[in-house]
Design a protein around this motif. Sequence first.
Motif, PDB file in Angstrom:
ATOM      1  N   ALA A  65      31.008  43.771  33.257  1.00 33.13           N
ATOM      2  CA  ALA A  65      31.675  44.672  34.206  1.00 33.13           C
ATOM      3  C   ALA A  65      31.343  44.319  35.652  1.00 33.13           C
ATOM      4  O   ALA A  65      32.242  44.205  36.492  1.00 33.13           O
ATOM      5  N   THR A  72      36.219  39.391  41.187  1.00 30.64           N
ATOM      6  CA  THR A  72      37.443  39.892  41.823  1.00 30.64           C
ATOM      7  C   THR A  72      37.279  39.897  43.337  1.00 30.64           C
ATOM      8  O   THR A  72      38.191  39.504  44.077  1.00 30.64           O
ATOM      9  N   PRO A  83      44.427  41.763  44.230  1.00 30.52           N
ATOM     10  CA  PRO A  83      44.846  42.471  43.014  1.00 30.52           C
ATOM     11  C   PRO A  83      45.861  43.564  43.334  1.00 30.52           C
ATOM     12  O   PRO A  83      45.837  44.156  44.411  1.00 30.52           O
ATOM     13  N   PRO A  86      47.583  48.311  39.477  1.00 27.39           N
ATOM     14  CA  PRO A  86      47.065  48.409  38.106  1.00 27.39           C
ATOM     15  C   PRO A  86      45.740  47.667  37.912  1.00 27.39           C
ATOM     16  O   PRO A  86      44.865  48.143  37.191  1.00 27.39           O
ATOM     17  N   ALA A  87      45.568  46.528  38.568  1.00 27.95           N
ATOM     18  CA  ALA A  87      44.304  45.793  38.470  1.00 27.95           C
ATOM     19  C   ALA A  87      43.163  46.590  39.087  1.00 27.95           C
ATOM     20  O   ALA A  87      42.057  46.650  38.533  1.00 27.95           O
ATOM     21  N   ILE A  89      43.022  49.877  39.423  1.00 26.18           N
ATOM     22  CA  ILE A  89      42.751  51.010  38.523  1.00 26.18           C
ATOM     23  C   ILE A  89      41.923  50.541  37.329  1.00 26.18           C
ATOM     24  O   ILE A  89      40.957  51.195  36.927  1.00 26.18           O
ATOM     25  N   GLY A  90      42.270  49.392  36.766  1.00 24.91           N
ATOM     26  CA  GLY A  90      41.510  48.847  35.649  1.00 24.91           C
ATOM     27  C   GLY A  90      40.068  48.569  36.022  1.00 24.91           C
ATOM     28  O   GLY A  90      39.142  48.876  35.252  1.00 24.91           O
ATOM     29  N   LEU A  91      39.848  48.005  37.200  1.00 22.28           N
ATOM     30  CA  LEU A  91      38.486  47.752  37.670  1.00 22.28           C
ATOM     31  C   LEU A  91      37.699  49.051  37.825  1.00 22.28           C
ATOM     32  O   LEU A  91      36.519  49.127  37.459  1.00 22.28           O
ATOM     33  N   LEU A  93      38.183  51.775  36.152  1.00 22.22           N
ATOM     34  CA  LEU A  93      37.873  52.263  34.805  1.00 22.22           C
ATOM     35  C   LEU A  93      36.702  51.499  34.185  1.00 22.22           C
ATOM     36  O   LEU A  93      35.863  52.088  33.495  1.00 22.22           O
ATOM     37  N   ILE A  94      36.637  50.197  34.440  1.00 20.33           N
ATOM     38  CA  ILE A  94      35.505  49.395  33.958  1.00 20.33           C
ATOM     39  C   ILE A  94      34.207  49.905  34.583  1.00 20.33           C
ATOM     40  O   ILE A  94      33.200  50.106  33.896  1.00 20.33           O
TER      41      ILE A  94
END
Length: 110
Positions: A65, A72, A83, A86-87, A89-91, A93-94
Motif C-alpha cells: 500500500a 504514484t 492519476p 478513480p485512481a 479514490i482507489g489510492l 481506499l488502499i
Amino acid sequence: MKNYIFLLLAILFETIATSMLKTSEQFTKPVPSIVTILCYAGAFYFLSLTLKTIPVGIAYAIWSAVGIVLITLVGIFVFKQVPDLPAIIGLLLIIAGVIIINVFSKTSAH
C-alpha cells in the motif's frame, strides 16, 4: 519499532527499484538496470527482516500500500503521469485499508 524501520527501508528500496525499472527501458540501460536489481534485492532483504515479528499479511499489506502511494507520487512528479479521479479514490481506499488493519486488527504487530 526496529521492524517498522526495516519495513520502511523495504518500501523505500522497492520504490526506487520500481522507478529505476521504468528508466532502465526494459533493462537496456546498464546503470538503471543495476540499481533496479540491487534495490529489489534490498527491498526483499529488509522485508524478510520484518517478518520476524510482523505477520506476513500485515507486513505485505503495508509494504504494498505505501509502495503504491509512493510510486504514484513518483509517477506524478518525475514521470508526469497524473492519476484520474478513480485512481485517486482507489489510492485513498488502499490507505484506508492499511489504517483499518493497523488500528483495529488484532493480527497486526504493535
